[in-house]
Design an enzyme around this catalytic site. Structure first.
Site, PDB file in Angstrom:
ATOM      1  N   ARG A  66      -8.369  33.947 -25.232  1.00  0.00           N
ATOM      2  CA  ARG A  66      -8.276  34.358 -26.641  1.00  0.00           C
ATOM      3  C   ARG A  66      -6.860  34.764 -27.017  1.00  0.00           C
ATOM      4  O   ARG A  66      -6.455  34.643 -28.174  1.00  0.00           O
ATOM      5  CB  ARG A  66      -9.286  35.472 -26.932  1.00  0.00           C
ATOM      6  CG  ARG A  66     -10.684  34.910 -27.104  1.00  0.00           C
ATOM      7  CD  ARG A  66     -11.733  35.951 -26.941  1.00  0.00           C
ATOM      8  NE  ARG A  66     -12.050  36.166 -25.533  1.00  0.00           N
ATOM      9  CZ  ARG A  66     -12.794  37.135 -25.058  1.00  0.00           C
ATOM     10  NH1 ARG A  66     -13.294  38.014 -25.877  1.00  0.00           N
ATOM     11  NH2 ARG A  66     -13.028  37.233 -23.778  1.00  0.00           N
ATOM     12  N   GLU A  70     -14.048  44.562 -12.347  1.00  0.00           N
ATOM     13  CA  GLU A  70     -15.094  45.519 -11.993  1.00  0.00           C
ATOM     14  C   GLU A  70     -15.715  45.147 -10.639  1.00  0.00           C
ATOM     15  O   GLU A  70     -15.966  46.004  -9.797  1.00  0.00           O
ATOM     16  CB  GLU A  70     -16.149  45.539 -13.092  1.00  0.00           C
ATOM     17  CG  GLU A  70     -16.869  46.850 -13.134  1.00  0.00           C
ATOM     18  CD  GLU A  70     -17.709  46.976 -14.382  1.00  0.00           C
ATOM     19  OE1 GLU A  70     -17.489  46.204 -15.326  1.00  0.00           O
ATOM     20  OE2 GLU A  70     -18.585  47.858 -14.376  1.00  0.00           O
TER      21      GLU A  70
HETATM   22  P1  AMP Z   1      -9.640  44.941 -19.175  1.00  0.00           P
HETATM   23  O1  AMP Z   1      -8.886  44.263 -18.074  1.00  0.00           O
HETATM   24  O2  AMP Z   1     -10.744  45.834 -18.673  1.00  0.00           O
HETATM   25  O3  AMP Z   1      -8.726  45.659 -20.143  1.00  0.00           O
HETATM   26  O4  AMP Z   1     -10.407  43.793 -19.971  1.00  0.00           O
HETATM   27  C1  AMP Z   1      -9.729  43.071 -20.938  1.00  0.00           C
HETATM   28  C2  AMP Z   1     -10.152  41.610 -20.979  1.00  0.00           C
HETATM   29  O5  AMP Z   1     -11.573  41.471 -20.912  1.00  0.00           O
HETATM   30  C3  AMP Z   1      -9.709  40.999 -22.278  1.00  0.00           C
HETATM   31  O6  AMP Z   1      -9.181  39.712 -22.034  1.00  0.00           O
HETATM   32  C4  AMP Z   1     -10.940  40.995 -23.137  1.00  0.00           C
HETATM   33  O7  AMP Z   1     -11.004  39.811 -23.878  1.00  0.00           O
HETATM   34  C5  AMP Z   1     -12.125  41.108 -22.163  1.00  0.00           C
HETATM   35  N1  AMP Z   1     -13.080  42.189 -22.532  1.00  0.00           N
HETATM   36  C6  AMP Z   1     -13.295  43.352 -21.866  1.00  0.00           C
HETATM   37  N2  AMP Z   1     -14.237  44.106 -22.442  1.00  0.00           N
HETATM   38  C7  AMP Z   1     -14.640  43.428 -23.537  1.00  0.00           C
HETATM   39  C8  AMP Z   1     -15.597  43.686 -24.594  1.00  0.00           C
HETATM   40  N3  AMP Z   1     -16.330  44.821 -24.648  1.00  0.00           N
HETATM   41  N4  AMP Z   1     -15.714  42.755 -25.572  1.00  0.00           N
HETATM   42  C9  AMP Z   1     -14.974  41.619 -25.540  1.00  0.00           C
HETATM   43  N5  AMP Z   1     -14.087  41.307 -24.588  1.00  0.00           N
HETATM   44  C10 AMP Z   1     -13.907  42.189 -23.593  1.00  0.00           C
END
Ligand code: AMP
Length: 179
Positions: free
Chosen positions: A62, A99
């Site tokens: 995205r 995770e």
């Molecule tokens: P993080 O590494 O935990 O910050 O996760 C970020 C990535 O996961 C991004 O590329 C987001 O597009 C996706 N992502 C994580 N949580 C969500 C959510 N609740 N809704 C949509 N996309 C998410």
């Protein structure tokens, strides 16, 4: 209408996707709404208008859509940060924790010149693990990462703190509660 109302209303929330307890913030509805898409890009671009940004880096997938539009507006180049094995030339890679398990992100080693001013773009920052990997990768190939920019922040997960700890300012357009 305020920015937050205007843009928030264009984002679709899908409970329990991809698993129970997660509310997926779906930006395809924002992208499909001409006015909201334009507004989001204008807001991401605004702090940098009139400044020198050499490259915009976008995180697969995205971040490519948003980052490509931002790069065009800023007359900057675009750098894709991709999942392992997708880029055809010499790459630099970084492993990062998800995770469950680990993943790897790659960039072409010649994608930026040393000292070039780069902004990082993705749709959403949650735990910040993905963006942290992206910043490290860009810094490793010599970029001056001047900011990390997201449409959505999930502040409960404190992802922005991880990025600020790397000395990179964070800008987000709106916040949502929860994970
Ligand atoms: P993080 O590494 O935990 O910050 O996760 C970020 C990535 O996961 C991004 O590329 C987001 O597009 C996706 N992502 C994580 N949580 C969500 C959510 N609740 N809704 C949509 N996309 C998410």
């Amino acid at each position: 209408m305020s920015l937050s109302q205007d843009l928030r209303g264009s984002i679709r929330s899908i409970p329990d996707y991809p698993k129970p307890g997660i509310v997926f913030r779906d930006i395809t509805t924002l992208l499909g709404d001409a006015r909201a898409f334009r507004r989001a890009i204008d807001e991401l671009v605004q702090p940098w208008a009139g400044t020198k940004i050499d490259k915009v880096a976008g995180i697969e997938a995205r971040g490519f859509i948003l980052g490509g539009a931002v790069a065009h507006q800023l007359s900057a180049g675009f750098v894709p940060l991709r999942k392992k094995g997708k880029l055809p030339h010499t790459t630099v890679s970084v492993a990062y924790s998800l995770e469950y398990g680990v993943d790897e992100m790659e960039v072409h080693s010649d994608a930026v010149q040393a000292g070039e001013r780069v902004i990082l773009i993705d749709d959403l920052i949650a735990t910040g693990g993905t963006a942290e990997a992206a910043v490290r990768l860009l810094q490793q190939i010599g970029a001056d990462v001047v900011a990390a920019c997201f449409v959505i922040d999930l502040p409960e997960l404190k992802g922005a703190d991880k990025i600020k700890a790397l000395g990179v300012p964070v800008r987000t357009l709106m916040e949502f509660e929860g994970h």
